[in-house]
Scaffold this motif. Structure first.
Motif, PDB file in Angstrom:
ATOM      1  N   SER A 257      29.969  -5.031  28.536  1.00  0.00           N
ATOM      2  CA  SER A 257      30.427  -3.917  29.380  1.00  0.00           C
ATOM      3  C   SER A 257      31.015  -2.762  28.589  1.00  0.00           C
ATOM      4  CB  SER A 257      31.482  -4.425  30.383  1.00  0.00           C
ATOM      5  OG  SER A 257      30.939  -5.396  31.236  1.00  0.00           O
ATOM      6  N   GLY A 258      31.213  -2.929  27.285  1.00  0.00           N
ATOM      7  CA  GLY A 258      31.871  -1.891  26.503  1.00  0.00           C
ATOM      8  C   GLY A 258      30.959  -0.904  25.804  1.00  0.00           C
ATOM      9  N   PRO A 259      30.240  -1.338  24.758  1.00  0.00           N
ATOM     10  CA  PRO A 259      29.476  -0.375  23.945  1.00  0.00           C
ATOM     11  C   PRO A 259      28.320   0.277  24.672  1.00  0.00           C
ATOM     12  CG  PRO A 259      29.049  -2.647  23.257  1.00  0.00           C
ATOM     13  CD  PRO A 259      30.208  -2.699  24.211  1.00  0.00           C
ATOM     14  N   PHE A 260      27.703  -0.405  25.643  1.00  0.00           N
ATOM     15  CA  PHE A 260      26.609   0.222  26.385  1.00  0.00           C
ATOM     16  C   PHE A 260      27.118   1.444  27.152  1.00  0.00           C
ATOM     17  CE2 PHE A 260      25.021  -4.161  25.948  1.00  0.00           C
ATOM     18  CZ  PHE A 260      23.787  -3.903  25.394  1.00  0.00           C
ATOM     19  N   VAL A 261      28.296   1.313  27.771  1.00  0.00           N
ATOM     20  CA  VAL A 261      28.899   2.436  28.494  1.00  0.00           C
ATOM     21  C   VAL A 261      29.243   3.557  27.523  1.00  0.00           C
ATOM     22  CG1 VAL A 261      30.756   3.162  30.021  1.00  0.00           C
ATOM     23  CG2 VAL A 261      29.835   0.843  30.207  1.00  0.00           C
ATOM     24  N   GLY A 262      29.913   3.191  26.438  1.00  0.00           N
ATOM     25  CA  GLY A 262      30.332   4.188  25.465  1.00  0.00           C
ATOM     26  C   GLY A 262      29.163   4.942  24.867  1.00  0.00           C
ATOM     27  N   LEU A 263      28.071   4.229  24.572  1.00  0.00           N
ATOM     28  CA  LEU A 263      26.908   4.866  23.969  1.00  0.00           C
ATOM     29  C   LEU A 263      26.267   5.860  24.926  1.00  0.00           C
ATOM     30  CD1 LEU A 263      25.125   4.988  21.487  1.00  0.00           C
ATOM     31  CD2 LEU A 263      23.798   3.079  22.410  1.00  0.00           C
ATOM     32  N   ASN A 264      26.188   5.495  26.192  1.00  0.00           N
ATOM     33  CA  ASN A 264      25.604   6.405  27.176  1.00  0.00           C
ATOM     34  C   ASN A 264      26.421   7.688  27.302  1.00  0.00           C
ATOM     35  OD1 ASN A 264      23.849   7.035  29.602  1.00  0.00           O
ATOM     36  ND2 ASN A 264      25.881   7.027  30.522  1.00  0.00           N
TER      37      ASN A 264
END
Length: 501
Positions: free
Chosen positions: A398-405
């Motif tokens: 739930s963390g890096p995927f959101v941040g990358l987007n």
């Protein structure tokens, strides 16, 4: 009416000076938008209500043609990247007589090809026809995927992964570029969240397909189950690529009436012109000029550092099935339980991306999401409790995927024009981030099971670097905004453009 009431109430708590500044900016925005209309003869005589209705038509057409198409294409793109992770569990590494080091070398070589092609290809696409080029790129990597079942030796695996990386390299940066050319800076985060969620959904589908194919098709027609897995995926990818020739547009100024009416075409250009503060993305210059502009801009290297850090924090992705297998579930259950963490991450990505676009705020949204990943990594490496470890995997996803987007939408919002510069910035940041794949695969060797403490430590370092780079980028945006205000004070000219933070 409710929005006007809320705005009136919020302004009532401000000083008269602050209210005057807000009204000045709002009036200036309306005035500037009216000035931009003079360049569009089919829009100039329309009322605000008619323009709003036409804008909705353009947005609806983009959301129901362009967005589903690139989402499906990116879903296959990400599936193609991670397919070998589940194929490994089904015996691909064993059947090809590969050691852990040889396998990790193949994973790393994917990103060698990926890095080589990105910058030149993305700048070429920026000046070309994405409607033709993007489907062709997808057909190329799909053909290589179909060839992978014929691999019988380590060198063949490494060569195929290099070629897949070479052909996939231009795709994600080009899609980010194309999205930012069609959607406004308020609309982009959610739309990028929708197609970037293909990164997340692919992991769900990969786990489900693995349970169906890898468990039931072994030795069918004399092929291993992992060979069927790669073959079928490549065939579906070709079918999806073919739809792109009909459903993808070119750029707002070069898309013909096959996609929009004449009025809608002008509206699509007008709305992004207003979003960019009047700067036209068609003032492109040459190929090398855009690359040179991007290399000189400090934003390029700030976003490159942020992207690099986020990818390090996401380094568990290629080894997620192997991490899940340490929880002690059966083989089929191991494939199936990969899905829930990514489904939760998908919902979180859409909600947080929507919030980011609505508030036009990126920094704190990235920091908040990546902090969740940090907690997940710390939990994963510190306990063998199955429930706690599974919950940690939910936090990791739930963390890096959101941040990358959000990082992708941020970099395209602060550097909107010219298109070749934006194309080069996106590709350079993506290239720098991909370097992490040359070393992070060696943090998740089977000898590190079950805690994968080295890999977890790398994830924690990545989250910390992400937070630092986000804060530095925010500080730079604020500094440039102060410079804009200072120039307005000196010259008396009102400029409504601001660097979003």
């Amino acid at each position: 009416m409710a929005a006007q009431l809320d705005r009136s109430q919020s302004q009532a708590s401000l000083s008269s000076k602050e209210r005057g500044i807000i009204e000045l900016v709002e009036n200036a925005q309306d005035s500037e938008a009216d000035n931009y209309l003079h360049g569009f003869d089919l829009l100039a005589g329309k009322s605000k209500e008619e323009l709003a209705l036409l804008n909705k038509k353009v947005l609806r057409k983009l959301d129901w043609k362009f967005l589903p198409c690139i989402t499906a294409m990116l879903l296959m793109n990400y599936l193609d990247r991670i397919n070998v992770s589940n194929a490994r569990l089904a015996g691909m590494q064993r059947d090809n007589h590969m050691t852990d080091v040889q396998w990790s070398a193949g994973i790393s070589l994917f990103y060698v090809g990926y890095i080589i092609s990105q910058v030149p290809a993305n700048v070429i696409i920026a000046k070309g026809n994405p409607r033709i080029l993007l489907p062709c790129v997808m057909l190329a990597w799909s053909v290589v995927t179909i060839c992978m079942p014929a691999v019988t030796r380590p060198w063949g695996f490494m060569l195929c992964r290099f070629l897949v990386g070479l052909t996939e390299g231009p795709f994600v940066p080009a899609v980010a570029l194309l999205t930012s050319s069609w959607y406004t800076k308020q609309e982009s985060p959610l739309r990028m969240g929708i197609w970037h969620a293909g990164n997340i959904v692919s992991n769900v589908i990969s786990g489900l397909l693995s349970a169906a194919i890898l468990k039931n098709m072994d030795e069918v027609a004399g092929l291993h189950s992992w060979q069927w897995f790669l073959l079928l995926e490549g065939i579906v990818s070709i079918c999806v690529a073919l739809t792109g020739f009909w459903l993808l547009p070119n750029w707002p100024s070069t898309t013909g009436t096959y996609y929009f009416t004449a009025e809608e075409s002008q509206m699509s250009q007008y709305r992004v012109l207003v979003s960019a503060g009047g700067a036209s993305e068609d003032d492109e210059g040459d190929y090398l000029g855009g690359i040179w502009q991007a290399m000189k801009d400090p934003f390029t290297w700030m976003f490159a550092a942020m992207h690099f850090s986020l990818i390090v924090a996401q380094s568990f992705k290629d080894f997620f099935p192997s991490i899940v297998s340490t929880l002690g579930f059966g083989e089929t259950e191991t494939y199936l339980v990969q899905a829930p963490p990514y489904l939760i991450a998908y919902i979180v990505t859409l909600v947080v991306s929507w919030s980011s676009g609505r508030m036009l705020e990126h920094c704190w949204h990235i920091i908040g999401s990546i902090s969740v990943c940090l907690i997940g990594a710390a939990t994963m490496i510190s306990t063998l409790n199955v429930g706690a470890r599974y919950f940690s995997l939910i936090l990791l996803c739930s963390g890096p995927f959101v941040g990358l987007n959000i990082q992708l939408s941020w970099e395209t919002a602060v550097v909107p024009r010219p298109r070749t510069k934006r194309a080069a910035l996106i590709a350079i940041a993506n290239c720098v981030s991909s370097v992490s794949h040359w070393f992070t695969p060696y943090f998740f060797l089977t000898s590190q099971e079950p805690l994968y403490q080295t890999g977890g430590g790398a994830i924690i370092v990545g989250t910390g670097l992400t937070i630092i780079s986000a804060l530095v980028t925010r500080w730079w945006c604020q500094r440039k905004n102060k410079a804009i205000v200072a120039r307005e004070t000196e010259t008396g000219d009102c400029n409504t453009w601001r660097f979003v933070t």
